[in-house]
Write a protein that holds these residues in place. Structure first.
Motif, PDB file in Angstrom:
ATOM      1  N   ALA A   1       0.817  -1.203   0.000  1.00  0.00           N
ATOM      2  CA  ALA A   1       0.000   0.000   0.000  1.00  0.00           C
ATOM      3  C   ALA A   1       0.855   1.259   0.000  1.00  0.00           C
ATOM      4  CB  ALA A   1      -0.922   0.013   1.216  1.00  0.00           C
ATOM      5  N   ASN A   2       2.159   1.126   0.238  1.00  0.00           N
ATOM      6  CA  ASN A   2       3.030   2.286   0.307  1.00  0.00           C
ATOM      7  C   ASN A   2       3.956   2.381  -0.885  1.00  0.00           C
ATOM      8  OD1 ASN A   2       2.408   3.551   2.972  1.00  0.00           O
ATOM      9  ND2 ASN A   2       2.715   1.435   3.590  1.00  0.00           N
ATOM     10  N   ASN A   3       3.621   1.658  -1.965  1.00  0.00           N
ATOM     11  CA  ASN A   3       4.325   1.845  -3.214  1.00  0.00           C
ATOM     12  C   ASN A   3       3.295   1.697  -4.308  1.00  0.00           C
ATOM     13  OD1 ASN A   3       3.978  -1.007  -3.608  1.00  0.00           O
ATOM     14  ND2 ASN A   3       5.745  -1.318  -2.274  1.00  0.00           N
ATOM     15  N   GLY A   4       3.703   1.888  -5.560  1.00  0.00           N
ATOM     16  CA  GLY A   4       2.760   1.733  -6.659  1.00  0.00           C
ATOM     17  C   GLY A   4       1.589   2.687  -6.528  1.00  0.00           C
ATOM     18  N   TYR A   5       0.370   2.137  -6.608  1.00  0.00           N
ATOM     19  CA  TYR A   5      -0.811   2.991  -6.566  1.00  0.00           C
ATOM     20  C   TYR A   5      -0.979   3.672  -5.213  1.00  0.00           C
ATOM     21  CZ  TYR A   5      -2.899  -1.115  -4.324  1.00  0.00           C
ATOM     22  OH  TYR A   5      -3.158  -2.167  -3.487  1.00  0.00           O
ATOM     23  N   GLY A   6      -0.422   3.081  -4.148  1.00  0.00           N
ATOM     24  CA  GLY A   6      -0.532   3.721  -2.836  1.00  0.00           C
ATOM     25  C   GLY A   6       0.158   5.067  -2.821  1.00  0.00           C
ATOM     26  N   TRP A   7       1.439   5.086  -3.227  1.00  0.00           N
ATOM     27  CA  TRP A   7       2.151   6.360  -3.301  1.00  0.00           C
ATOM     28  C   TRP A   7       1.543   7.248  -4.366  1.00  0.00           C
ATOM     29  CZ3 TRP A   7       4.477   8.293   0.440  1.00  0.00           C
ATOM     30  CH2 TRP A   7       5.303   7.556   1.289  1.00  0.00           C
ATOM     31  N   GLY A   8       1.009   6.647  -5.426  1.00  0.00           N
ATOM     32  CA  GLY A   8       0.361   7.433  -6.465  1.00  0.00           C
ATOM     33  C   GLY A   8      -0.813   8.226  -5.920  1.00  0.00           C
ATOM     34  N   LEU A   9      -1.620   7.585  -5.060  1.00  0.00           N
ATOM     35  CA  LEU A   9      -2.747   8.279  -4.438  1.00  0.00           C
ATOM     36  C   LEU A   9      -2.265   9.409  -3.543  1.00  0.00           C
ATOM     37  CD1 LEU A   9      -5.011   5.250  -3.469  1.00  0.00           C
ATOM     38  CD2 LEU A   9      -5.579   7.044  -5.117  1.00  0.00           C
ATOM     39  N   LEU A  10      -1.184   9.167  -2.811  1.00  0.00           N
ATOM     40  CA  LEU A  10      -0.655  10.198  -1.920  1.00  0.00           C
ATOM     41  C   LEU A  10      -0.137  11.390  -2.720  1.00  0.00           C
ATOM     42  CD1 LEU A  10      -0.367  10.500   1.130  1.00  0.00           C
ATOM     43  CD2 LEU A  10       1.979   9.688   0.924  1.00  0.00           C
ATOM     44  N   ARG A  11       0.560  11.097  -3.824  1.00  0.00           N
ATOM     45  CA  ARG A  11       1.055  12.184  -4.679  1.00  0.00           C
ATOM     46  C   ARG A  11      -0.106  12.929  -5.327  1.00  0.00           C
ATOM     47  NH1 ARG A  11       5.187   8.322  -5.965  1.00  0.00           N
ATOM     48  NH2 ARG A  11       3.983   7.617  -7.761  1.00  0.00           N
ATOM     49  N   ALA A  12      -1.135  12.162  -5.735  1.00  0.00           N
ATOM     50  CA  ALA A  12      -2.302  12.797  -6.353  1.00  0.00           C
ATOM     51  C   ALA A  12      -2.981  13.734  -5.365  1.00  0.00           C
ATOM     52  CB  ALA A  12      -3.278  11.735  -6.844  1.00  0.00           C
ATOM     53  N   SER A  13      -3.094  13.295  -4.100  1.00  0.00           N
ATOM     54  CA  SER A  13      -3.705  14.140  -3.078  1.00  0.00           C
ATOM     55  C   SER A  13      -2.924  15.437  -2.912  1.00  0.00           C
ATOM     56  CB  SER A  13      -3.766  13.385  -1.754  1.00  0.00           C
ATOM     57  OG  SER A  13      -4.308  14.206  -0.739  1.00  0.00           O
ATOM     58  N   GLY A  14      -1.580  15.317  -2.897  1.00  0.00           N
ATOM     59  CA  GLY A  14      -0.752  16.514  -2.794  1.00  0.00           C
ATOM     60  C   GLY A  14      -0.913  17.418  -3.999  1.00  0.00           C
ATOM     61  N   GLY A  15      -1.033  16.817  -5.185  1.00  0.00           N
ATOM     62  CA  GLY A  15      -1.221  17.599  -6.404  1.00  0.00           C
ATOM     63  C   GLY A  15      -2.546  18.333  -6.408  1.00  0.00           C
ATOM     64  N   SER A  17      -4.236  19.200  -3.759  1.00  0.00           N
ATOM     65  CA  SER A  17      -4.150  20.234  -2.734  1.00  0.00           C
ATOM     66  C   SER A  17      -3.421  21.468  -3.267  1.00  0.00           C
ATOM     67  CB  SER A  17      -3.422  19.688  -1.503  1.00  0.00           C
ATOM     68  OG  SER A  17      -3.313  20.674  -0.500  1.00  0.00           O
ATOM     69  N   LEU A  18      -2.327  21.237  -3.985  1.00  0.00           N
ATOM     70  CA  LEU A  18      -1.585  22.350  -4.580  1.00  0.00           C
ATOM     71  C   LEU A  18      -2.448  23.075  -5.611  1.00  0.00           C
ATOM     72  CD1 LEU A  18       1.042  23.938  -4.931  1.00  0.00           C
ATOM     73  CD2 LEU A  18       1.782  22.207  -6.593  1.00  0.00           C
ATOM     74  N   GLY A  19      -3.181  22.274  -6.411  1.00  0.00           N
ATOM     75  CA  GLY A  19      -4.068  22.888  -7.398  1.00  0.00           C
ATOM     76  C   GLY A  19      -5.117  23.763  -6.740  1.00  0.00           C
ATOM     77  N   GLY A  20      -5.636  23.301  -5.572  1.00  0.00           N
ATOM     78  CA  GLY A  20      -6.615  24.099  -4.848  1.00  0.00           C
ATOM     79  C   GLY A  20      -6.043  25.413  -4.373  1.00  0.00           C
ATOM     80  N   GLN A  21      -4.780  25.387  -3.914  1.00  0.00           N
ATOM     81  CA  GLN A  21      -4.150  26.616  -3.460  1.00  0.00           C
ATOM     82  C   GLN A  21      -3.952  27.599  -4.608  1.00  0.00           C
ATOM     83  OE1 GLN A  21      -0.646  25.971  -0.928  1.00  0.00           O
ATOM     84  NE2 GLN A  21      -1.394  23.905  -0.499  1.00  0.00           N
ATOM     85  N   VAL A  22      -3.542  27.062  -5.763  1.00  0.00           N
ATOM     86  CA  VAL A  22      -3.341  27.918  -6.941  1.00  0.00           C
ATOM     87  C   VAL A  22      -4.666  28.523  -7.379  1.00  0.00           C
ATOM     88  CG1 VAL A  22      -2.673  27.942  -9.373  1.00  0.00           C
ATOM     89  CG2 VAL A  22      -1.292  26.673  -7.711  1.00  0.00           C
ATOM     90  N   ALA A  23      -5.717  27.664  -7.409  1.00  0.00           N
ATOM     91  CA  ALA A  23      -7.032  28.162  -7.822  1.00  0.00           C
ATOM     92  C   ALA A  23      -7.547  29.213  -6.842  1.00  0.00           C
ATOM     93  CB  ALA A  23      -8.015  26.999  -7.911  1.00  0.00           C
ATOM     94  N   GLY A  24      -7.295  29.002  -5.535  1.00  0.00           N
ATOM     95  CA  GLY A  24      -7.729  29.978  -4.540  1.00  0.00           C
ATOM     96  C   GLY A  24      -7.026  31.307  -4.714  1.00  0.00           C
ATOM     97  N   ALA A  25      -5.718  31.238  -5.016  1.00  0.00           N
ATOM     98  CA  ALA A  25      -4.954  32.466  -5.229  1.00  0.00           C
ATOM     99  C   ALA A  25      -5.451  33.217  -6.454  1.00  0.00           C
ATOM    100  CB  ALA A  25      -3.466  32.134  -5.376  1.00  0.00           C
ATOM    101  N   ALA A  26      -5.976  32.453  -7.418  1.00  0.00           N
ATOM    102  CA  ALA A  26      -6.489  33.078  -8.648  1.00  0.00           C
ATOM    103  C   ALA A  26      -7.943  33.522  -8.491  1.00  0.00           C
ATOM    104  CB  ALA A  26      -6.374  32.097  -9.808  1.00  0.00           C
ATOM    105  N   GLY A  27      -8.549  33.279  -7.323  1.00  0.00           N
ATOM    106  CA  GLY A  27      -9.917  33.695  -7.092  1.00  0.00           C
ATOM    107  C   GLY A  27     -10.962  32.760  -7.669  1.00  0.00           C
ATOM    108  N   TYR A  37     -11.888  18.863  -2.549  1.00  0.00           N
ATOM    109  CA  TYR A  37     -12.648  17.615  -2.391  1.00  0.00           C
ATOM    110  C   TYR A  37     -11.869  16.430  -2.956  1.00  0.00           C
ATOM    111  CZ  TYR A  37     -16.840  20.222  -1.024  1.00  0.00           C
ATOM    112  OH  TYR A  37     -17.755  21.018  -0.367  1.00  0.00           O
ATOM    113  N   ALA A  38     -11.247  16.667  -4.116  1.00  0.00           N
ATOM    114  CA  ALA A  38     -10.457  15.598  -4.737  1.00  0.00           C
ATOM    115  C   ALA A  38      -9.266  15.228  -3.856  1.00  0.00           C
ATOM    116  CB  ALA A  38      -9.981  16.030  -6.123  1.00  0.00           C
TER     117      ALA A  38
END
Length: 252
Positions: A1-15, A17-27, A37-38
């Motif tokens: 669960a901590n490699n392959g799709y597991g780490w993929g999900l964790l990276r996706a969550s971080g991505g 989250s970053l996208g949400g911050q960028v979108a928030g900064a852009a209004g 939510y994603a």
């Protein structure tokens, strides 16, 4: 669960989250909400996968094995051996080093494999709640019929060692253990004494219950019956990084 799709999900969550911050900064509030939510959904899915992995490891851990501390090769436990069970989130090389350190001076490592913090915490919770686990049952099977075994465990390994002692006693193997040492674990002295009584009888086994520091968070989770250590452990849980730093084996 901590490699392959597991780490993929964790990276996706971080991505996300970053996208949400960028979108928030852009209004872009609606886009930000969607990204958030994603991020929460993928993080929850990652946690769920790891919890299920911990349950699976508790039911059956197929990576368990016993290893010679000197050679790191697989080895059968022999009468008179000093056997050590490592704690959670510990790789094989570190587990061997822990077993062979002056704290435990073990001949044999009963390897408790790690599947990552979430899975290991899930497995540890079940170890504590049920008084048994896949590793304690497998280890008990290897110890059956032997004698003069010194068994030690650190942190989660202490719970496994305690549960192993109970299992041996219930199987009529009360002659196996001569020493039971449990260090910095999340179970109380009473439970360790109880496991020693079931496993060998208090008059036949030397029981040692240790903690690395009064600020070890395990002193709260055990709980430690010493009020000073319990108070220190409460602080260790409240300031968890501080409590983790003080979570280590004690030397005798």
């Amino acid at each position: 669960a901590n490699n392959g799709y597991g780490w993929g999900l964790l990276r996706a969550s971080g991505g996300f989250s970053l996208g949400g911050q960028v979108a928030g900064a852009a209004g872009l509030e609606e886009v930000q909400k969607s990204f958030n939510y994603a991020a929460m959904g993928t993080a929850g899915l990652y946690a769920g996968i790891n919890i299920l992995k911990g349950v699976k490891d508790w039911i059956y851990e197929d990576r368990f094995g016993t290893f010679d501390v000197a050679t790191k090769g697989k080895a059968a436990i022999q009468p008179g051996n000093r056997v050590h069970v490592n704690g959670m989130a510990t790789g094989f090389d570190d587990a061997v080093a822990e077993a062979g350190s002056r704290n435990f001076n073990a001949d044999i490592l009963a390897y408790n494999p790690s599947s990552g913090p979430i899975a290991d915490l899930t497995e540890s919770f079940l170890d504590k709640a049920t008084f048994t686990s896949s590793i304690s049952r497998q280890l008990g099977g290897q110890l059956s019929g032997l004698s003069n075994i010194s068994l030690s465990g650190f942190s989660q390994g202490g719970m496994i060692a305690s549960n192993t002692s109970i299992g041996l006693g219930l199987q009529g193997q009360r002659h196996v253990l001569s020493q039971l040492r449990v260090d910095s674990t999340q179970i109380s002295q009473i439970r360790v004494w109880f496991s020693g009584a079931i496993g060998s009888g208090l008059s036949r086994v030397q029981i040692t219950y240790g903690t690395g520091s009064m600020f070890d968070f395990s002193n709260f989770l055990g709980p430690n019956l010493n009020p000073v250590n319990f108070s220190g452990g409460t602080l260790g849980v409240a300031i968890l990084p501080f409590g983790i730093v003080h979570h280590f084996p004690v030397s005798y």
